[in-house]
Design an enzyme around this catalytic site. Sequence first.
Site, mmCIF file in Angstrom:
data_model
loop_
_atom_site.group_PDB
_atom_site.id
_atom_site.type_symbol
_atom_site.label_atom_id
_atom_site.label_comp_id
_atom_site.label_asym_id
_atom_site.label_seq_id
_atom_site.Cartn_x
_atom_site.Cartn_y
_atom_site.Cartn_z
ATOM 1 N NE ARG A 116 -4.157 -1.473 -0.108
ATOM 2 C CZ ARG A 116 -4.485 -2.466 -0.864
ATOM 3 N NH1 ARG A 116 -3.512 -2.827 -1.874
ATOM 4 N NH2 ARG A 116 -5.389 -3.126 -0.944
ATOM 5 C CG HIS A 135 -2.752 -0.676 -7.282
ATOM 6 N ND1 HIS A 135 -3.386 -0.193 -6.139
ATOM 7 C CD2 HIS A 135 -2.737 -2.206 -6.848
ATOM 8 C CE1 HIS A 135 -3.518 -1.169 -5.130
ATOM 9 N NE2 HIS A 135 -3.285 -2.251 -5.636
HETATM 10 P P1 NAP Z 1 -1.863 -11.282 5.017
HETATM 11 O O1 NAP Z 1 -2.150 -12.918 4.591
HETATM 12 O O2 NAP Z 1 -3.137 -10.968 6.054
HETATM 13 O O3 NAP Z 1 -0.431 -11.265 5.734
HETATM 14 C C1 NAP Z 1 -0.192 -10.003 6.350
HETATM 15 C C2 NAP Z 1 1.322 -10.487 6.836
HETATM 16 O O4 NAP Z 1 1.829 -9.303 7.534
HETATM 17 C C3 NAP Z 1 1.484 -11.325 8.068
HETATM 18 O O5 NAP Z 1 2.503 -12.343 7.899
HETATM 19 C C4 NAP Z 1 1.318 -10.616 9.462
HETATM 20 O O6 NAP Z 1 2.131 -11.162 10.342
HETATM 21 C C5 NAP Z 1 2.285 -9.408 8.860
HETATM 22 N N1 NAP Z 1 2.224 -8.327 9.692
HETATM 23 C C6 NAP Z 1 0.860 -7.500 9.619
HETATM 24 N N2 NAP Z 1 1.138 -6.539 10.779
HETATM 25 C C7 NAP Z 1 2.526 -6.531 11.002
HETATM 26 C C8 NAP Z 1 3.385 -5.831 11.636
HETATM 27 N N3 NAP Z 1 2.906 -4.926 12.397
HETATM 28 N N4 NAP Z 1 4.265 -6.037 11.824
HETATM 29 C C9 NAP Z 1 4.842 -7.185 11.307
HETATM 30 N N5 NAP Z 1 4.124 -8.180 10.630
HETATM 31 C C10 NAP Z 1 2.828 -7.787 10.421
HETATM 32 O O7 NAP Z 1 -2.015 -10.593 3.929
HETATM 33 P P2 NAP Z 1 -1.891 -10.820 2.308
HETATM 34 O O8 NAP Z 1 -2.879 -11.468 1.734
HETATM 35 O O9 NAP Z 1 -0.258 -11.485 2.167
HETATM 36 O O10 NAP Z 1 -1.516 -9.415 1.572
HETATM 37 C C11 NAP Z 1 -0.624 -8.283 2.033
HETATM 38 C C12 NAP Z 1 -1.233 -6.905 1.481
HETATM 39 O O11 NAP Z 1 -0.707 -6.862 0.102
HETATM 40 C C13 NAP Z 1 -2.469 -6.689 1.476
HETATM 41 O O12 NAP Z 1 -3.088 -5.988 2.577
HETATM 42 C C14 NAP Z 1 -2.661 -5.506 0.334
HETATM 43 O O13 NAP Z 1 -2.635 -4.162 0.943
HETATM 44 C C15 NAP Z 1 -1.424 -5.936 -0.302
HETATM 45 N N6 NAP Z 1 -1.681 -6.416 -1.788
HETATM 46 C C16 NAP Z 1 -1.450 -5.381 -2.895
HETATM 47 C C17 NAP Z 1 -1.741 -6.018 -4.208
HETATM 48 C C18 NAP Z 1 -1.157 -5.216 -5.371
HETATM 49 O O14 NAP Z 1 -1.525 -5.577 -6.462
HETATM 50 N N7 NAP Z 1 -0.283 -4.293 -5.313
HETATM 51 C C19 NAP Z 1 -2.395 -7.199 -4.335
HETATM 52 C C20 NAP Z 1 -2.797 -7.905 -3.275
HETATM 53 C C21 NAP Z 1 -2.560 -7.463 -2.000
HETATM 54 P P3 NAP Z 1 1.387 -12.493 11.288
HETATM 55 O O15 NAP Z 1 1.680 -13.677 10.286
HETATM 56 O O16 NAP Z 1 2.250 -12.514 12.276
HETATM 57 O O17 NAP Z 1 -0.236 -12.148 11.448
#
Ligand code: NAP
Length: 313
Positions: free
Chosen positions: A228, A276
């Site tokens: 983001r 994006h």
């Molecule tokens: P997810 O499965 O919810 O994983 C989030 C990860 O971040 C988890 O490992 C979590 O730790 C870690 N985390 C969260 N808060 C943290 C903190 N304060 N300190 C350290 N680690 C932290 O999310 P995801 O599906 O992988 O997606 C991640 C993000 O990618 C989305 O939220 C979205 O914003 C972005 N995204 C971007 C695109 C694009 O096209 N650019 C597409 C899709 C998604 P834990 O494992 O310990 O819970």
Amino acid sequence: MSILLSGRWPQAEQQQCLHWLQTALPGEQWWLAPPTDAAQAAQVEVAIVANPEPGVLQGLQNLRLIQSLWAGVDRLLQDPTVPPEVPLARMVDPAMNEAMVHTALWSVLSLHRGFFDLQAQQQQGLWQAPAQLRADEWRVLVLGLGELGGRVAQALSAQGYRVSAWSRRPAVLNGVQCLHGEAGLNQGLAQAQTVINLLPLTEQTRDFFNAARLASMRPGASLVNLARGAQVVEEDLLAALDSGHLHRAVLDVFRQEPLPAGHAFWQHPRVTVLPHCAAQTDMRSAAAVVRANVLALRAGQPLAHLVQRQQGY
Ligand code: NAP
């Protein structure tokens, strides 16, 4: 009962989305805008949303599931009119995961082998081969070890890169050095030549890449932001690039999207701008994910990919 489909998207995209959802869930009644009639609004059981306008979910008194078509739900969580008691599920789409792995592999490979720099050299008519490093001489830090970060870390490790990953809670992943906590973060940032951001946007991760954090990155390292835009303080990143502390930034997301004309990132010689598109929801596979959750809801079964609202992701 009926289903509301709501998002901020071009009509053609909305129709495409509706087509795949209707194919996966035949026989449902669909709304493309919240019904204005109170009796009809009371019939809406599920809302399937893609970055909807704030306020769209207000007044749907019998809503039982909000299913996001986006993986990131930060904007939904910032909307005070989204009913807090209704389960909110985010999208985990196999095709989106695969696309994110592709974007991350391309970024790391291009940085490791200097392909971005070679592209710039071509513009100058410069014939000059860079040093050739092996993958195991390249250290990558993946921030976030979730659906996307976990897959990216494993794919990079499979290509021979030395991979570390940082998450909120301690984790274990084959072939990946798993870090957590402030000390783990500092260790990872100090050693990585490429840092890939895949953290969700929460209060803890807003403005994450500020001047101090960028300064703690290894000199000459590059930042790849695929999560983001609000996680990066853009002026601080520009300063870190211009001072020579950071080599390059590959940015898919921005504080304001589309990136405004005239923004310094557009013309910066060491910034790569993507619109994006790192990983988009693919309705051909995402519709099956939605269907599974709708059927689980009606069968009283556990719902998949629920957002923990208090932790913000
Ligand atoms: P997810 O499965 O919810 O994983 C989030 C990860 O971040 C988890 O490992 C979590 O730790 C870690 N985390 C969260 N808060 C943290 C903190 N304060 N300190 C350290 N680690 C932290 O999310 P995801 O599906 O992988 O997606 C991640 C993000 O990618 C989305 O939220 C979205 O914003 C972005 N995204 C971007 C695109 C694009 O096209 N650019 C597409 C899709 C998604 P834990 O494992 O310990 O819970």
